[in-house]
Design a protein around this motif. Structure first.
Motif, short mmCIF file in Angstrom:
data_model
loop_
_atom_site.label_atom_id
_atom_site.label_comp_id
_atom_site.label_asym_id
_atom_site.label_seq_id
_atom_site.Cartn_x
_atom_site.Cartn_y
_atom_site.Cartn_z
N ASN A 40 0.83 -1.20 0.00
CA ASN A 40 0.00 0.00 0.00
C ASN A 40 0.88 1.27 0.00
OD1 ASN A 40 -3.03 0.46 0.69
ND2 ASN A 40 -1.89 2.00 1.80
N LEU A 60 -6.94 -3.89 -1.45
CA LEU A 60 -5.83 -2.97 -1.74
C LEU A 60 -6.33 -1.67 -2.37
CD1 LEU A 60 -2.78 -2.61 -1.63
CD2 LEU A 60 -2.58 -3.78 -3.81
N THR A 109 -7.77 0.32 0.51
CA THR A 109 -6.84 0.87 1.51
C THR A 109 -6.01 2.02 0.94
OG1 THR A 109 -5.30 -0.92 1.03
CG2 THR A 109 -6.68 -1.17 2.98
N ILE A 110 -5.74 2.00 -0.37
CA ILE A 110 -4.96 3.14 -0.89
C ILE A 110 -5.77 4.44 -0.78
CG2 ILE A 110 -3.28 1.93 -2.35
CD1 ILE A 110 -4.93 2.40 -4.76
#
Ligand code: PFF
Length: 491
Positions: free
Chosen positions: A152, A309, A312-313
């Motif tokens: 991340n 992913l 979360t970015i």
């Protein structure tokens, strides 16, 4: 100290949609939506959920994009620019998203382990034991969580276009291909279609006050509402990006993915499983009975990991943008600080499932506390406040100009969105919020319902999941348990 780095932005409309859909589509769709649906009466829940998405989620997403797009600033400065003294609303979102990162990264880490273990066919025969042993261990889940956080971090430090946009453009198409393959595959499964009909048939007897809170909370969570993530992405939209159109695309893709995830999971006939196990225990079990099942399972967990992913970015970016734009840090330094917060919170959250599980607040370990506090308290609160801000605090002319001129909302639709934001969202969300909190508090004080069955069982291994929520169970003194026979074999 002013930061001299140029402000980033997305290259075009497709990038804007993919990045924002990436934020929306996550564990919330594939891991959370199916189990919340099965706990709340299937089809009945889905209907309520769709109403929440359409009348609360969509206008709020448009509102959040507009605040970002109008100001081109980080969440705190964006609110403060539109109305002096409102920066705290952005800060509240950033604090909430940081707390969410704390447990979200842990589950994301699990997806990595499960992808690898499935591909290597090393999960073994007892899926419940594998899950419990792994998630309550000390180091193994931490290592996978750290690997995920590092991936991340690498995307965030590569910038908005070079990192987030590029990653979204690669990950989202892959995610859709996997999702469609799994959906087609799961419909071939024996009894798949029948299981689906059962789940999607509404059972209104299971609908309670909490169902509404769950549906609304899920709608906000899945659309990343109120956390600054969609605001910061809105601030990166290129001029000429139509906000309403983008929001509709994001909502449609997100809903489609949630429904397809439910199809995949329920057609496997696992609607009797609930909670966190649904994805991590039931799915590998179902796949294990199929030819090349472990590879399908690996594909499923890869899907979960990619979705996590891309979400979360967006969480990380929202907080990083604050350190870069408000604190004058370089992108590298700002991102490092956010990554450090994430590492600390995720470490405590992961350990709270095993070694530190005895430390609880109101019967909840740290992991459950982060999840429940953000989902039950912060999400609705931020939803109400964002609606009030855009509907009542933002100057009418300015808001109208943003929505109708730049935003692409036509003059006929604009009054409807304004009405939803001014009246429907604040009132409805407040009502559901108050009732939801009350029923949640009540559930904390009510002992679990126990049915007794006389049975002769040679040996039973009992896995109690979500132990923190079941503090009413005294494990040492369990005499009888209710057994639900889900599957029988013939011998
Ligand atoms: N929408 C994401 C999901 O459904 O998994 C979760 C999420 C992403 C929440 C970004 C909050 C956020 F800021």
């Amino acid at each position: 100290m002013a930061n001299t780095e140029k402000r980033g932005g997305f290259g075009g409309k497709v990038a804007a949609i993919l990045a924002a859909a990436g934020s929306a589509i996550g564990l919330g769709n594939i891991w959370r939506f199916p189990y919340i649906t099965s706990e709340n009466g299937g089809g009945a829940f889905i209907l309520i959920y769709l109403v929440c998405i359409l009348f609360l989620g969509l206008p709020l997403l448009i509102a959040e994009f507009s605040v970002g797009h109008n100001t081109k600033k980080n969440p705190i400065d964006a609110f403060a620019t539109i109305k002096k003294g409102w920066g705290w609303l952005g800060a509240m979102g950033l604090i909430s998203v940081t707390l969410i990162m704390g447990y979200y990264f842990v589950i994301s880490g699990w997806t990595l382990n499960y992808t690898i273990a499935s591909a290597a066919n090393s999960i073994g025969g007892d899926f419940g034991a594998f899950f419990t042993d792994f998630t309550t261990a000390t180091w193994k889940p931490l290592i996978y969580t750290y690997l995920f956080i590092i991936a991340n971090h690498a995307i965030i430090t590569s910038g908005v276009q070079g990192g987030i946009e590029k990653a979204s453009k690669i990950m989202m198409p892959v995610l859709f291909v996997i999702l469609i393959s799994l959906a087609v595959y799961s419909l071939w499964l024996p009894d798949g279609r029948e299981a689906l009909v059962n789940v999607f048939t509404p059972d209104f007897s299971k609908v309670t006050g909490k169902t509404f809170l769950d549906a609304m909370g899920q709608a906000f969570f899945t659309l990343s509402i109120g956390m600054g993530a969609m605001l910061i992405y809105g601030s990166y939209f290129k001029d000429g990006t139509k906000i309403a159109g983008t929001a509709i695309s994001v909502v449609s893709l997100d809903t489609l993915v949630a429904l397809m995830a439910a199809v995949i999971i329920f057609s496997a006939g696992v609607e009797n499983e609930s909670g966190m196990q649904l994805a991590f225990v039931a799915m590998p079990k179902v796949f294990s009975a199929m030819p090349f099942g472990n590879l399908w399972a690996a594909l499923f967990f890869l899907l979960l990991g990619l979705a996590a992913l891309s979400s979360t970015i967006s969480m990380h970016e929202a907080v990083t943008s604050y350190f870069v734009e408000k604190r004058g840090m370089s992108r590298k330094h700002g991102a490092r600080l956010v990554t450090l917060f994430a590492l600390i919170l995720a470490t405590v959250a992961s350990l709270s499932l095993g070694d530190w599980s005895e430390y609880t607040v109101a019967g909840m370990n740290f992991f459950a506390l982060l999840d429940n506090f953000t989902a039950i308290v912060m999400l609705p609160l931020l939803g109400i406040l964002t609606a009030v801000f855009v509907g009542w605090v933002w100057k009418k002319q300015d808001m109208k100009a943003e929505l109708t001129a730049e935003g692409g909302v036509d003059k006929a639709t604009y009054p409807a969105i304004r009405f939803l934001l001014r009246y429907v969202c604040p009132v409805l969300v407040s009502v559901v919020f108050v009732f939801g909190i009350a029923s949640f508090i009540k559930s904390l004080n009510t002992p679990a319902e126990v049915e007794t069955v006389e049975a002769e069982t040679p040996e039973v291994t009992l896995h109690i999941m979500g132990g923190s929520e079941r503090e009413d169970i005294d494990i040492e003194n369990i005499e009888r348990v209710k057994l639900t026979v889900v599957e029988t074999n013939n011998n």
